[in-house]
Scaffold this active site. Structure first.
Site, PDB file in Angstrom:
ATOM      1  N   SER A  14       0.851  -1.196   0.000  1.00  0.00           N
ATOM      2  CA  SER A  14       0.000   0.000   0.000  1.00  0.00           C
ATOM      3  C   SER A  14       0.885   1.244   0.000  1.00  0.00           C
ATOM      4  O   SER A  14       2.000   1.221   0.549  1.00  0.00           O
ATOM      5  CB  SER A  14      -0.872   0.010   1.259  1.00  0.00           C
ATOM      6  OG  SER A  14      -1.514   1.266   1.406  1.00  0.00           O
ATOM      7  N   TYR A  67      -1.592  -0.513  10.331  1.00  0.00           N
ATOM      8  CA  TYR A  67      -1.786  -0.983   8.945  1.00  0.00           C
ATOM      9  C   TYR A  67      -0.604  -0.550   8.070  1.00  0.00           C
ATOM     10  O   TYR A  67      -0.055  -1.352   7.302  1.00  0.00           O
ATOM     11  CB  TYR A  67      -3.098  -0.400   8.412  1.00  0.00           C
ATOM     12  CG  TYR A  67      -3.346  -0.650   6.938  1.00  0.00           C
ATOM     13  CD1 TYR A  67      -3.894  -1.850   6.501  1.00  0.00           C
ATOM     14  CD2 TYR A  67      -3.023   0.326   5.976  1.00  0.00           C
ATOM     15  CE1 TYR A  67      -4.114  -2.080   5.145  1.00  0.00           C
ATOM     16  CE2 TYR A  67      -3.243   0.107   4.636  1.00  0.00           C
ATOM     17  CZ  TYR A  67      -3.792  -1.095   4.219  1.00  0.00           C
ATOM     18  OH  TYR A  67      -4.012  -1.319   2.877  1.00  0.00           O
TER      19      TYR A  67
END
Ligand code: NAP
Length: 250
Positions: free
Chosen positions: A145, A159
């Protein structure tokens, strides 16, 4: 057993994984759609692929659990044949929070789901693909990501850190297995329209942020799937340990 290319896509019932399943099936791959709990989404996707003449199976397995990962790969061996591509895609996001309010339970669940699972699936894939194990080679694409670079302050540093670990895994593993017929690459999506933002507690997050994206919009799962397919296929035959950012310029 068939002579087709075989791909495992983890977390493929919905979102980016589902777009990959459709694309790989369209390109002639036999597809294993892994999911954790949403059987309806995975089954509907499989029905759609089969109705279009594609080959696929669905396998429920929590990819953060080593025994379940072993069962997942054995099922592929038995039902589809030699694995040629692994797409590590399954991932979770927890509600937005500052770090000082994160519990150990939250952090550990997130890390085992987003990081341990990728390690476990790579381990099984290498045992099947590597020349060291008399395999025929293969490719692995990890879904990281853009958060690995931004760190996601005030939203989800846990995350973001999990995706930083995936970047490091990609780099190290790509070098470890480069001479064994396996290429390992990574995509780093930015803001993509999927259910994940609702899990983060803000379903409309992309609308709030899209004016900051140079292309002025969020991406689609299909746009990410195209990049993943390129990295998985022979079209990217000289690429390993590389990262493709899909963030609309952000
Ligand atoms: P999504 O729509 O929320 O789908 C997540 C998928 O992962 C679901 O199919 C889910 O299974 C599966 N999953 C979750 N935990 C699992 C487990 N333990 N075992 C097996 N499967 C599991 O998410 P997405 O947006 O498509 O995200 C896919 C990947 O892209 C993730 O790695 C995510 O971090 C990354 N990413 C997304 C964005 C974005 O903006 N959406 C941006 C950057 C990176 P069930 O359907 O059974 O629940």
């Amino acid at each position: 057993m068939n002579k087709n290319n075989v791909v495992l896509i983890t977390g493929a019932g919905r979102g980016i994984g589902a777009a990959c399943a459709r694309l790989f099936a369209e390109k002639g791959y036999a597809v294993c759609i892994n999911y954790k709990s949403n059987i309806n989404a995975a089954s509907a996707l499989a029905d759609e692929i089969i109705s279009l003449g594609g080959q696929c199976i669905t396998v429920q397995a929590d990819v953060s659990d080593e025994k379940e990962v072993s069962r997942l790969f054995s099922t592929i061996d038995n039902e589809l044949g030699n694995l040629s591509v692994l797409i590590n895609n399954a991932g979770i996001l927890r509600p937005q929070s500052r770090l000082e309010d994160m519990s150990a339970e939250r952090i550990n669940t997130l890390l085992t789901t987003n990081v341990t699972s990728y390690f476990l699936c790579c381990k099984q894939a290498i045992k099947r693909m590597s020349y060291r194990h008399f395999g025929q080679g293969g490719t692995i694409v990890n879904v990281s990501s853009g958060a690995a670079r931004t760190g996601s302050p005030n939203e989800y540093i846990d995350y973001a850190a999990s995706k930083g670990a995936i970047d490091t895994l990609t780099k190290g593993l790509s070098l470890e297995v480069a001479a064994e017929g396996i290429r390992v690459n990574c995509v780093r999506p930015g803001l993509i329209h999927t259910d994940m933002h609702a899990d983060g507690g803000e379903p409309e997050r992309i609308s709030r942020l899209q004016s900051k994206i140079p292309l002025q919009r969020g991406g689609t799962p299909e746009e990410v799937a195209e990049a993943i397919y390129w990295l998985a296929s022979e079209k990217s035959s000289f690429s390993t340990g590389n990262f493709l950012d899909l963030s609309g310029g952000l």
